[in-house]
Design a protein around this motif. Structure first.
Motif, PDB file in Angstrom:
ATOM      1  N   GLY A  45       0.799  -1.323   0.093  1.00 31.69           N
ATOM      2  CA  GLY A  45      -0.024   0.105   0.014  1.00 31.69           C
ATOM      3  C   GLY A  45       0.943   1.243  -0.038  1.00 31.69           C
ATOM      4  N   LEU A  46       2.140   1.241   0.368  1.00 29.63           N
ATOM      5  CA  LEU A  46       2.621   2.549   0.546  1.00 29.63           C
ATOM      6  C   LEU A  46       3.387   3.024  -0.723  1.00 29.63           C
ATOM      7  N   ASP A  47       3.418   2.104  -1.626  1.00 31.35           N
ATOM      8  CA  ASP A  47       3.992   2.521  -3.164  1.00 31.35           C
ATOM      9  C   ASP A  47       3.056   3.236  -3.912  1.00 31.35           C
ATOM     10  N   ALA A  48       1.931   3.091  -3.521  1.00 34.51           N
ATOM     11  CA  ALA A  48       0.721   3.634  -4.307  1.00 34.51           C
ATOM     12  C   ALA A  48      -0.193   4.722  -3.388  1.00 34.51           C
ATOM     13  N   ALA A  49       0.397   4.973  -2.372  1.00 33.44           N
ATOM     14  CA  ALA A  49      -0.276   5.821  -1.201  1.00 33.44           C
ATOM     15  C   ALA A  49       0.002   7.320  -1.938  1.00 33.44           C
ATOM     16  N   ASP A  50      -1.462   7.824  -2.049  1.00 27.76           N
ATOM     17  CA  ASP A  50      -1.549   9.313  -2.172  1.00 27.76           C
ATOM     18  C   ASP A  50      -2.812   9.699  -1.676  1.00 27.76           C
ATOM     19  N   GLY A  51      -2.600  10.569  -0.716  1.00 24.52           N
ATOM     20  CA  GLY A  51      -3.917  10.986   0.029  1.00 24.52           C
ATOM     21  C   GLY A  51      -3.821  11.677   1.267  1.00 24.52           C
ATOM     22  N   LEU A  52      -5.137  11.873   1.945  1.00 27.97           N
ATOM     23  CA  LEU A  52      -5.008  12.171   3.135  1.00 27.97           C
ATOM     24  C   LEU A  52      -5.109  11.052   4.372  1.00 27.97           C
ATOM     25  N   ALA A  53      -5.788   9.811   3.852  1.00 26.76           N
ATOM     26  CA  ALA A  53      -5.959   8.823   4.532  1.00 26.76           C
ATOM     27  C   ALA A  53      -5.805   7.478   3.986  1.00 26.76           C
ATOM     28  N   ALA A  54      -4.430   7.064   3.473  1.00 25.62           N
ATOM     29  CA  ALA A  54      -4.282   5.872   2.766  1.00 25.62           C
ATOM     30  C   ALA A  54      -3.951   4.698   3.628  1.00 25.62           C
ATOM     31  N   PRO A  55      -4.580   3.527   3.626  1.00 22.36           N
ATOM     32  CA  PRO A  55      -4.156   2.564   4.514  1.00 22.36           C
ATOM     33  C   PRO A  55      -2.979   1.840   4.050  1.00 22.36           C
ATOM     34  N   ILE A  56      -2.047   1.299   4.961  1.00 22.82           N
ATOM     35  CA  ILE A  56      -1.020   0.475   4.663  1.00 22.82           C
ATOM     36  C   ILE A  56      -1.445  -0.860   5.603  1.00 22.82           C
ATOM     37  N   GLY A  57      -1.052  -1.990   4.833  1.00 20.99           N
ATOM     38  CA  GLY A  57      -1.480  -3.248   5.549  1.00 20.99           C
ATOM     39  C   GLY A  57      -0.246  -4.148   5.286  1.00 20.99           C
ATOM     40  N   TRP A  58      -0.028  -5.414   5.842  1.00 22.63           N
ATOM     41  CA  TRP A  58       0.756  -6.413   5.626  1.00 22.63           C
ATOM     42  C   TRP A  58       0.085  -7.585   5.020  1.00 22.63           C
ATOM     43  N   LYS A  59       0.757  -8.205   4.030  1.00 20.56           N
ATOM     44  CA  LYS A  59       0.126  -9.584   3.552  1.00 20.56           C
ATOM     45  C   LYS A  59      -0.150 -10.555   4.597  1.00 20.56           C
ATOM     46  N   GLY A  60      -1.458 -11.041   4.400  1.00 18.94           N
ATOM     47  CA  GLY A  60      -1.933 -12.059   5.449  1.00 18.94           C
ATOM     48  C   GLY A  60      -2.304 -11.666   6.877  1.00 18.94           C
ATOM     49  N   LYS A  61      -2.393 -10.534   6.918  1.00 17.06           N
ATOM     50  CA  LYS A  61      -2.556  -9.686   8.192  1.00 17.06           C
ATOM     51  C   LYS A  61      -3.764  -8.836   8.304  1.00 17.06           C
ATOM     52  N   SER A  62      -5.048  -8.929   9.054  1.00 14.85           N
ATOM     53  CA  SER A  62      -6.259  -8.309   9.024  1.00 14.85           C
ATOM     54  C   SER A  62      -6.157  -7.223   9.877  1.00 14.85           C
ATOM     55  N   HIS A  63      -5.489  -7.387  10.967  1.00 16.87           N
ATOM     56  CA  HIS A  63      -5.351  -6.435  12.098  1.00 16.87           C
ATOM     57  C   HIS A  63      -3.928  -6.282  12.557  1.00 16.87           C
ATOM     58  N   LEU A  64      -3.913  -4.990  13.189  1.00 17.47           N
ATOM     59  CA  LEU A  64      -2.524  -4.655  13.692  1.00 17.47           C
ATOM     60  C   LEU A  64      -2.284  -5.564  14.936  1.00 17.47           C
ATOM     61  N   PRO A  65      -1.144  -5.790  15.534  1.00 14.01           N
ATOM     62  CA  PRO A  65      -0.900  -6.350  16.692  1.00 14.01           C
ATOM     63  C   PRO A  65      -1.143  -5.456  18.051  1.00 14.01           C
ATOM     64  N   ALA A  66      -2.402  -5.314  18.390  1.00 17.33           N
ATOM     65  CA  ALA A  66      -2.831  -4.376  19.463  1.00 17.33           C
ATOM     66  C   ALA A  66      -2.240  -4.955  20.971  1.00 17.33           C
ATOM     67  N   GLY A  67      -2.048  -4.067  21.640  1.00 14.58           N
ATOM     68  CA  GLY A  67      -1.752  -4.414  23.256  1.00 14.58           C
ATOM     69  C   GLY A  67      -0.392  -4.569  23.440  1.00 14.58           C
ATOM     70  N   GLN A  68       0.472  -4.218  22.611  1.00  9.58           N
ATOM     71  CA  GLN A  68       2.093  -4.518  22.797  1.00  9.58           C
ATOM     72  C   GLN A  68       2.429  -3.188  22.153  1.00  9.58           C
ATOM     73  N   PRO A  69       3.467  -2.579  22.740  1.00  9.49           N
ATOM     74  CA  PRO A  69       4.288  -1.413  22.164  1.00  9.49           C
ATOM     75  C   PRO A  69       5.042  -1.605  20.826  1.00  9.49           C
ATOM     76  N   VAL A  70       4.825  -0.780  20.137  1.00  7.42           N
ATOM     77  CA  VAL A  70       5.401  -0.903  18.683  1.00  7.42           C
ATOM     78  C   VAL A  70       6.567   0.404  18.338  1.00  7.42           C
ATOM     79  N   ARG A  71       7.246  -0.041  17.472  1.00 10.11           N
ATOM     80  CA  ARG A  71       8.015   1.064  16.714  1.00 10.11           C
ATOM     81  C   ARG A  71       7.689   0.930  15.240  1.00 10.11           C
ATOM     82  N   ILE A  72       7.440   2.051  14.437  1.00 13.59           N
ATOM     83  CA  ILE A  72       7.344   1.793  13.129  1.00 13.59           C
ATOM     84  C   ILE A  72       8.576   2.359  12.282  1.00 13.59           C
ATOM     85  N   ARG A  73       9.216   1.636  11.385  1.00 11.33           N
ATOM     86  CA  ARG A  73      10.431   1.764  10.695  1.00 11.33           C
ATOM     87  C   ARG A  73       9.801   2.112   9.152  1.00 11.33           C
ATOM     88  N   PHE A  74       9.852   3.377   8.835  1.00 10.48           N
ATOM     89  CA  PHE A  74       9.508   3.644   7.440  1.00 10.48           C
ATOM     90  C   PHE A  74      10.957   3.664   6.665  1.00 10.48           C
TER      91      PHE A  74
END
Length: 86
Positions: A45-74
């Protein structure tokens, strides 16, 4: 500093201009190591992202891993990332 993903949030959203650019996002634990299934190679999703609210996802994952601290590496090339949120 690590971020906390709110329960029930399914996606990482970005405000970006990625037309003509490339990029990936990876979720990492507090130790900086990638969380399995949320690596840069599975990012979509990031390569085609253009806009104010573009969703980013990961193959095979429908939800983010809630309940644990994360860092995002762009990793961005010719992408203007203005903001992100869950």
């Amino acid at each position: 500093a690590p971020l906390s993903i709110p329960t029930g949030r399914a996606r990482l959203m970005i405000n970006a201009d990625a037309i003509g650019g490339r990029g990936t996002a990876e979720l990492c634990g507090q130790d900086g190591r990638g969380i399995e299934g949320y690596g840069a190679d599975a990012c979509r999703g990031l390569d085609a992202a253009d806009g104010l609210a573009a969703p980013i996802g990961w193959k095979g994952k429908s939800h983010l891993p809630a309940g644990q601290p994360v860092r995002i590496r762009f990793r961005l090339r010719r992408v203007h990332l203005y903001s992100y949120w869950f």
